[in-house]
Design a protein around this motif. Structure first.
Motif, PDB file in Angstrom:
ATOM      1  N   LYS A  32       0.900  44.851 -21.140  1.00  0.00           N
ATOM      2  CA  LYS A  32      -0.286  44.492 -21.463  1.00  0.00           C
ATOM      3  C   LYS A  32      -0.651  42.523 -21.322  1.00  0.00           C
ATOM      4  CE  LYS A  32      -0.424  46.579 -25.980  1.00  0.00           C
ATOM      5  NZ  LYS A  32      -0.938  46.569 -28.055  1.00  0.00           N
ATOM      6  N   ILE A  33       0.453  42.163 -21.195  1.00  0.00           N
ATOM      7  CA  ILE A  33      -0.078  40.611 -21.075  1.00  0.00           C
ATOM      8  C   ILE A  33      -0.316  41.000 -18.813  1.00  0.00           C
ATOM      9  CG2 ILE A  33       0.429  38.488 -20.434  1.00  0.00           C
ATOM     10  CD1 ILE A  33       1.806  38.958 -23.173  1.00  0.00           C
ATOM     11  N   ARG A  34       1.024  41.327 -18.496  1.00  0.00           N
ATOM     12  CA  ARG A  34       1.115  41.083 -16.773  1.00  0.00           C
ATOM     13  C   ARG A  34      -0.505  42.056 -16.597  1.00  0.00           C
ATOM     14  NH1 ARG A  34       6.522  42.309 -18.053  1.00  0.00           N
ATOM     15  NH2 ARG A  34       7.526  40.083 -17.311  1.00  0.00           N
ATOM     16  N   LYS A  35      -0.358  42.721 -17.309  1.00  0.00           N
ATOM     17  CA  LYS A  35      -1.788  43.855 -16.599  1.00  0.00           C
ATOM     18  C   LYS A  35      -3.388  43.238 -16.823  1.00  0.00           C
ATOM     19  CE  LYS A  35       0.405  48.078 -16.048  1.00  0.00           C
ATOM     20  NZ  LYS A  35       1.071  49.754 -16.919  1.00  0.00           N
ATOM     21  N   ALA A  36      -3.613  42.425 -17.927  1.00  0.00           N
ATOM     22  CA  ALA A  36      -4.541  42.096 -18.473  1.00  0.00           C
ATOM     23  C   ALA A  36      -5.014  40.940 -17.085  1.00  0.00           C
ATOM     24  CB  ALA A  36      -4.794  41.048 -19.282  1.00  0.00           C
ATOM     25  N   PRO A  37      -6.754  41.038 -17.500  1.00  0.00           N
ATOM     26  CA  PRO A  37      -7.133  40.157 -16.254  1.00  0.00           C
ATOM     27  C   PRO A  37      -7.097  38.433 -16.633  1.00  0.00           C
ATOM     28  CG  PRO A  37      -9.321  41.543 -17.177  1.00  0.00           C
ATOM     29  CD  PRO A  37      -7.424  41.705 -17.513  1.00  0.00           C
ATOM     30  N   ALA A  38      -6.356  38.613 -17.722  1.00  0.00           N
ATOM     31  CA  ALA A  38      -6.585  37.166 -17.935  1.00  0.00           C
ATOM     32  C   ALA A  38      -5.866  37.144 -19.905  1.00  0.00           C
ATOM     33  CB  ALA A  38      -7.536  36.119 -18.844  1.00  0.00           C
ATOM     34  N   ALA A  39      -5.511  35.842 -20.205  1.00  0.00           N
ATOM     35  CA  ALA A  39      -4.524  35.586 -21.589  1.00  0.00           C
ATOM     36  C   ALA A  39      -4.791  34.571 -21.608  1.00  0.00           C
ATOM     37  CB  ALA A  39      -2.928  36.522 -21.055  1.00  0.00           C
ATOM     38  N   VAL A  40      -4.446  34.437 -23.539  1.00  0.00           N
ATOM     39  CA  VAL A  40      -4.465  32.957 -24.374  1.00  0.00           C
ATOM     40  C   VAL A  40      -3.496  32.786 -24.888  1.00  0.00           C
ATOM     41  CG1 VAL A  40      -6.192  31.715 -24.893  1.00  0.00           C
ATOM     42  CG2 VAL A  40      -6.705  33.406 -23.501  1.00  0.00           C
ATOM     43  N   VAL A  41      -2.615  32.137 -24.691  1.00  0.00           N
ATOM     44  CA  VAL A  41      -1.786  31.050 -26.084  1.00  0.00           C
ATOM     45  C   VAL A  41      -2.715  30.821 -26.817  1.00  0.00           C
ATOM     46  CG1 VAL A  41       0.440  29.658 -25.969  1.00  0.00           C
ATOM     47  CG2 VAL A  41      -0.093  31.165 -23.837  1.00  0.00           C
ATOM     48  N   ILE A  42      -3.278  30.365 -27.833  1.00  0.00           N
ATOM     49  CA  ILE A  42      -3.275  29.835 -29.079  1.00  0.00           C
ATOM     50  C   ILE A  42      -2.149  29.382 -29.764  1.00  0.00           C
ATOM     51  CG2 ILE A  42      -4.995  29.702 -31.111  1.00  0.00           C
ATOM     52  CD1 ILE A  42      -4.866  32.899 -28.860  1.00  0.00           C
ATOM     53  N   LEU A  45      -4.472  32.209 -16.688  1.00  0.00           N
ATOM     54  CA  LEU A  45      -5.839  32.924 -15.170  1.00  0.00           C
ATOM     55  C   LEU A  45      -5.239  33.696 -14.200  1.00  0.00           C
ATOM     56  CD1 LEU A  45      -8.886  30.804 -15.891  1.00  0.00           C
ATOM     57  CD2 LEU A  45      -8.391  32.710 -17.026  1.00  0.00           C
ATOM     58  N   ASP A  46      -4.254  33.097 -13.896  1.00  0.00           N
ATOM     59  CA  ASP A  46      -3.489  32.838 -12.636  1.00  0.00           C
ATOM     60  C   ASP A  46      -2.533  33.909 -12.792  1.00  0.00           C
ATOM     61  OD1 ASP A  46      -3.036  32.298  -9.889  1.00  0.00           O
ATOM     62  OD2 ASP A  46      -0.824  32.310 -11.140  1.00  0.00           O
ATOM     63  N   GLN A  47      -2.646  35.247 -12.240  1.00  0.00           N
ATOM     64  CA  GLN A  47      -0.895  35.760 -12.550  1.00  0.00           C
ATOM     65  C   GLN A  47       0.677  35.397 -12.856  1.00  0.00           C
ATOM     66  OE1 GLN A  47      -1.543  39.134 -12.371  1.00  0.00           O
ATOM     67  NE2 GLN A  47       0.437  39.373 -13.910  1.00  0.00           N
ATOM     68  N   SER A  48       0.938  34.435 -11.966  1.00  0.00           N
ATOM     69  CA  SER A  48       1.978  33.741 -12.563  1.00  0.00           C
ATOM     70  C   SER A  48       1.703  33.143 -13.493  1.00  0.00           C
ATOM     71  CB  SER A  48       1.930  32.752 -11.116  1.00  0.00           C
ATOM     72  OG  SER A  48       1.555  31.193 -11.420  1.00  0.00           O
ATOM     73  N   ALA A  49       0.760  32.784 -14.369  1.00  0.00           N
ATOM     74  CA  ALA A  49       0.844  32.026 -15.385  1.00  0.00           C
ATOM     75  C   ALA A  49       1.305  33.331 -16.980  1.00  0.00           C
ATOM     76  CB  ALA A  49      -0.035  31.635 -15.982  1.00  0.00           C
ATOM     77  N   ARG A  50       0.415  34.609 -16.326  1.00  0.00           N
ATOM     78  CA  ARG A  50       0.367  35.957 -17.513  1.00  0.00           C
ATOM     79  C   ARG A  50       2.465  36.491 -16.897  1.00  0.00           C
ATOM     80  NH1 ARG A  50      -4.386  36.062 -14.809  1.00  0.00           N
ATOM     81  NH2 ARG A  50      -3.961  37.977 -13.675  1.00  0.00           N
ATOM     82  N   ASP A  51       2.656  35.968 -15.952  1.00  0.00           N
ATOM     83  CA  ASP A  51       4.038  36.419 -15.904  1.00  0.00           C
ATOM     84  C   ASP A  51       5.162  35.769 -17.014  1.00  0.00           C
ATOM     85  OD1 ASP A  51       3.379  38.750 -14.256  1.00  0.00           O
ATOM     86  OD2 ASP A  51       4.087  37.752 -12.623  1.00  0.00           O
ATOM     87  N   THR A  79     -11.735  43.620 -13.860  1.00  0.00           N
ATOM     88  CA  THR A  79     -13.214  42.371 -13.742  1.00  0.00           C
ATOM     89  C   THR A  79     -12.442  41.228 -13.838  1.00  0.00           C
ATOM     90  OG1 THR A  79     -14.541  44.355 -15.167  1.00  0.00           O
ATOM     91  CG2 THR A  79     -15.483  42.065 -15.077  1.00  0.00           C
ATOM     92  N   PRO A  80     -12.760  40.754 -12.859  1.00  0.00           N
ATOM     93  CA  PRO A  80     -11.808  38.819 -12.800  1.00  0.00           C
ATOM     94  C   PRO A  80     -12.260  38.192 -14.297  1.00  0.00           C
ATOM     95  CG  PRO A  80     -13.061  38.776 -11.104  1.00  0.00           C
ATOM     96  CD  PRO A  80     -13.675  40.554 -11.910  1.00  0.00           C
ATOM     97  N   VAL A  81     -11.883  37.513 -14.991  1.00  0.00           N
ATOM     98  CA  VAL A  81     -12.002  36.417 -15.554  1.00  0.00           C
ATOM     99  C   VAL A  81     -11.700  35.084 -15.231  1.00  0.00           C
ATOM    100  CG1 VAL A  81     -11.456  35.148 -18.169  1.00  0.00           C
ATOM    101  CG2 VAL A  81     -11.455  37.749 -18.242  1.00  0.00           C
ATOM    102  N   ARG A  82     -13.030  34.214 -15.017  1.00  0.00           N
ATOM    103  CA  ARG A  82     -13.627  32.866 -14.238  1.00  0.00           C
ATOM    104  C   ARG A  82     -13.113  32.060 -15.310  1.00  0.00           C
ATOM    105  NH1 ARG A  82     -13.884  35.426  -9.147  1.00  0.00           N
ATOM    106  NH2 ARG A  82     -15.261  36.790  -9.543  1.00  0.00           N
ATOM    107  N   GLU A  83     -12.608  31.005 -14.746  1.00  0.00           N
ATOM    108  CA  GLU A  83     -12.950  29.405 -15.660  1.00  0.00           C
ATOM    109  C   GLU A  83     -14.226  29.408 -16.056  1.00  0.00           C
ATOM    110  OE1 GLU A  83     -12.640  24.711 -14.385  1.00  0.00           O
ATOM    111  OE2 GLU A  83     -11.494  25.975 -13.623  1.00  0.00           O
TER     112      GLU A  83
END
Length: 197
Positions: A77-87, A58-64, A26-30
Protein backbone atom coordinates in the motif's frame (compact mmCIF):
# COMPACT_ATOMS: atom_id res chain seq x y z
CA UNK A 1 -18.30 30.81 18.62
CA UNK A 2 -18.28 28.46 15.65
CA UNK A 3 -20.96 27.95 13.04
CA UNK A 4 -22.20 24.36 12.53
CA UNK A 5 -20.96 22.75 9.34
CA UNK A 6 -23.50 21.75 6.74
CA UNK A 7 -24.24 18.12 5.90
CA UNK A 8 -21.93 18.12 2.89
CA UNK A 9 -18.98 19.16 5.03
CA UNK A 10 -19.83 16.62 7.73
CA UNK A 11 -20.06 13.91 5.06
CA UNK A 12 -16.62 14.89 3.72
CA UNK A 13 -14.97 14.74 7.12
CA UNK A 14 -16.87 11.89 8.79
CA UNK A 15 -19.95 10.20 7.36
CA UNK A 16 -18.86 9.47 3.78
CA UNK A 17 -15.12 9.52 4.44
CA UNK A 18 -13.33 6.18 4.38
CA UNK A 19 -9.93 4.64 5.04
CA UNK A 20 -8.41 3.80 1.67
CA UNK A 21 -6.23 0.86 0.67
CA UNK A 22 -5.32 2.32 -2.73
CA UNK A 23 -5.29 5.60 -4.58
CA UNK A 24 -5.85 7.24 -7.93
CA UNK A 25 -2.85 8.54 -9.83
CA UNK A 26 -3.08 12.07 -8.44
CA UNK A 27 0.19 13.49 -7.10
CA UNK A 28 0.49 14.98 -3.61
CA UNK A 29 2.70 18.05 -3.66
CA UNK A 30 4.56 19.97 -0.99
CA UNK A 31 1.98 22.76 -1.12
CA UNK A 32 -0.72 20.18 -0.32
CA UNK A 33 0.98 18.82 2.79
CA UNK A 34 1.80 22.33 3.96
CA UNK A 35 -1.89 23.18 3.69
CA UNK A 36 -2.78 20.07 5.69
CA UNK A 37 -0.26 20.91 8.41
CA UNK A 38 -1.49 24.51 8.60
CA UNK A 39 -4.81 23.06 9.77
CA UNK A 40 -3.29 20.34 11.98
CA UNK A 41 -1.29 22.83 14.03
CA UNK A 42 -4.47 24.70 14.95
CA UNK A 43 -5.97 21.69 16.74
CA UNK A 44 -5.76 21.82 20.54
CA UNK A 45 -3.02 20.08 22.50
CA UNK A 46 -2.43 20.33 26.24
CA UNK A 47 -0.50 23.57 26.94
CA UNK A 48 0.02 23.84 23.18
CA UNK A 49 2.61 21.05 23.40
CA UNK A 50 2.55 20.27 19.65
CA UNK A 51 4.57 17.05 20.16
CA UNK A 52 3.81 15.48 16.77
CA UNK A 53 6.63 15.39 14.26
CA UNK A 54 5.60 14.59 10.68
CA UNK A 55 7.75 13.16 7.92
CA UNK A 56 5.97 13.55 4.58
CA UNK A 57 7.18 10.88 2.15
CA UNK A 58 6.45 12.48 -1.20
CA UNK A 59 9.38 10.88 -3.04
CA UNK A 60 9.18 7.25 -4.12
CA UNK A 61 12.52 6.47 -2.47
CA UNK A 62 11.18 7.73 0.88
CA UNK A 63 8.03 5.62 0.50
CA UNK A 64 10.17 2.61 -0.35
CA UNK A 65 12.21 3.15 2.82
CA UNK A 66 9.00 3.32 4.85
CA UNK A 67 7.58 0.27 3.09
CA UNK A 68 10.69 -1.68 4.08
CA UNK A 69 9.64 -1.13 7.72
CA UNK A 70 6.06 -2.34 7.24
CA UNK A 71 4.27 -5.67 7.03
CA UNK A 72 3.95 -7.15 3.53
CA UNK A 73 0.37 -6.01 2.93
CA UNK A 74 1.04 -2.52 4.27
CA UNK A 75 4.33 -2.28 2.39
CA UNK A 76 2.51 -2.71 -0.91
CA UNK A 77 0.00 0.00 0.00
CA UNK A 78 2.80 2.41 0.92
CA UNK A 79 4.81 1.79 -2.25
CA UNK A 80 1.79 2.35 -4.50
CA UNK A 81 0.43 5.43 -2.70
CA UNK A 82 1.23 8.90 -4.05
CA UNK A 83 2.37 9.91 -0.54
CA UNK A 84 2.86 8.51 2.93
CA UNK A 85 3.30 10.13 6.32
CA UNK A 86 5.21 9.12 9.42
CA UNK A 87 3.49 10.59 12.47
CA UNK A 88 6.09 10.75 15.21
CA UNK A 89 6.06 12.20 18.71
CA UNK A 90 8.83 14.15 20.40
CA UNK A 91 9.36 12.96 23.95
CA UNK A 92 11.36 16.13 24.59
CA UNK A 93 8.54 18.40 23.38
CA UNK A 94 8.87 20.38 26.62
CA UNK A 95 12.01 22.05 25.29
CA UNK A 96 9.76 24.00 22.90
CA UNK A 97 7.25 25.13 25.52
CA UNK A 98 8.94 28.46 26.37
CA UNK A 99 7.85 29.81 22.97
CA UNK A 100 4.84 27.58 22.32
CA UNK A 101 3.22 28.30 25.71
CA UNK A 102 4.77 31.57 26.94
CA UNK A 103 2.06 32.31 29.54
CA UNK A 104 3.88 30.40 32.25
CA UNK A 105 6.91 28.20 32.85
CA UNK A 106 5.30 25.04 31.45
CA UNK A 107 8.68 23.51 30.64
CA UNK A 108 9.35 23.08 34.35
CA UNK A 109 6.26 20.86 34.63
CA UNK A 110 8.08 18.20 32.60
CA UNK A 111 11.75 18.71 33.53
CA UNK A 112 13.04 15.52 35.13
CA UNK A 113 9.86 13.57 34.32
CA UNK A 114 10.74 11.44 31.30
CA UNK A 115 7.84 9.05 31.87
CA UNK A 116 5.33 11.88 32.16
CA UNK A 117 6.67 13.35 28.93
CA UNK A 118 6.20 10.03 27.12
CA UNK A 119 2.58 9.80 28.26
CA UNK A 120 1.85 13.38 27.27
CA UNK A 121 3.67 13.10 23.93
CA UNK A 122 1.68 9.98 23.06
CA UNK A 123 -1.67 11.47 24.09
CA UNK A 124 -1.23 14.82 22.39
CA UNK A 125 0.67 13.40 19.41
CA UNK A 126 -2.22 10.99 18.84
CA UNK A 127 -4.60 13.94 18.86
CA UNK A 128 -2.47 15.62 16.21
CA UNK A 129 -2.46 12.43 14.18
CA UNK A 130 -6.25 12.47 14.25
CA UNK A 131 -6.22 16.13 13.25
CA UNK A 132 -4.08 15.12 10.26
CA UNK A 133 -6.78 12.69 9.09
CA UNK A 134 -9.54 15.27 9.52
CA UNK A 135 -7.51 18.08 7.92
CA UNK A 136 -6.63 15.91 4.92
CA UNK A 137 -10.28 14.97 4.44
CA UNK A 138 -11.39 18.59 4.81
CA UNK A 139 -9.02 19.55 1.99
CA UNK A 140 -10.27 16.80 -0.31
CA UNK A 141 -7.62 14.13 0.37
CA UNK A 142 -7.97 10.59 1.67
CA UNK A 143 -5.83 8.67 4.13
CA UNK A 144 -4.95 5.13 5.09
CA UNK A 145 -3.72 5.21 8.71
CA UNK A 146 -2.10 1.98 9.83
CA UNK A 147 -0.19 0.01 12.38
CA UNK A 148 1.56 -3.09 11.06
CA UNK A 149 5.13 -1.80 11.01
CA UNK A 150 8.38 -2.28 12.91
CA UNK A 151 8.65 0.82 15.10
CA UNK A 152 12.39 0.41 15.70
CA UNK A 153 13.01 0.24 11.96
CA UNK A 154 10.87 3.32 11.33
CA UNK A 155 12.66 5.25 14.07
CA UNK A 156 16.05 4.23 12.65
CA UNK A 157 15.04 5.12 9.10
CA UNK A 158 13.37 8.48 9.81
CA UNK A 159 14.36 9.73 13.26
CA UNK A 160 17.95 8.52 13.71
CA UNK A 161 19.13 12.11 14.06
CA UNK A 162 16.46 12.82 16.69
CA UNK A 163 16.50 9.92 19.17
CA UNK A 164 13.77 11.43 21.37
CA UNK A 165 11.30 11.32 18.49
CA UNK A 166 9.43 8.02 18.18
CA UNK A 167 6.90 6.87 15.60
CA UNK A 168 3.27 6.81 16.72
CA UNK A 169 1.62 5.54 13.52
CA UNK A 170 1.93 5.85 9.77
CA UNK A 171 -0.50 6.66 6.99
CA UNK A 172 -0.84 6.76 3.25
CA UNK A 173 -2.23 9.90 1.61
CA UNK A 174 -3.80 10.71 -1.73
CA UNK A 175 -7.05 10.69 -3.68
CA UNK A 176 -8.67 7.42 -2.69
CA UNK A 177 -9.66 4.80 -5.23
CA UNK A 178 -13.21 3.69 -4.35
CA UNK A 179 -12.48 0.21 -5.73
CA UNK A 180 -10.02 -0.40 -2.84
CA UNK A 181 -12.37 -0.03 0.13
CA UNK A 182 -14.42 -2.64 1.94
CA UNK A 183 -18.01 -2.26 3.05
CA UNK A 184 -18.12 0.05 6.04
CA UNK A 185 -17.68 -1.74 9.35
CA UNK A 186 -20.41 -1.33 11.97
CA UNK A 187 -20.65 1.88 13.94
CA UNK A 188 -22.30 1.59 17.37
CA UNK A 189 -25.35 3.56 18.45
CA UNK A 190 -24.87 6.04 21.27
CA UNK A 191 -26.30 3.69 23.89
CA UNK A 192 -23.72 0.97 23.22
CA UNK A 193 -20.60 2.74 24.51
CA UNK A 194 -21.93 5.88 26.16
CA UNK A 195 -23.67 6.88 29.32
CA UNK A 196 -24.72 10.24 30.68
CA UNK A 197 -23.76 10.86 34.30
Amino acid sequence: MGTPLDDAALDTIFRSARTYNGYLDTPVREADVRAIYDLVKMGPTSANQQPARFVWCLDQSARDRLADCASDKNADKIRKAPAAVVIGMDEDFHEQLPWLFPHTDAKSWFDGDAEGRKVSAFRNGSLQGAYFIIAARALGWDTGPMSGFDAEKVNAAFFADRPKVKVNFISTLGKGDPATIFARSPRPDFEVFNRIA
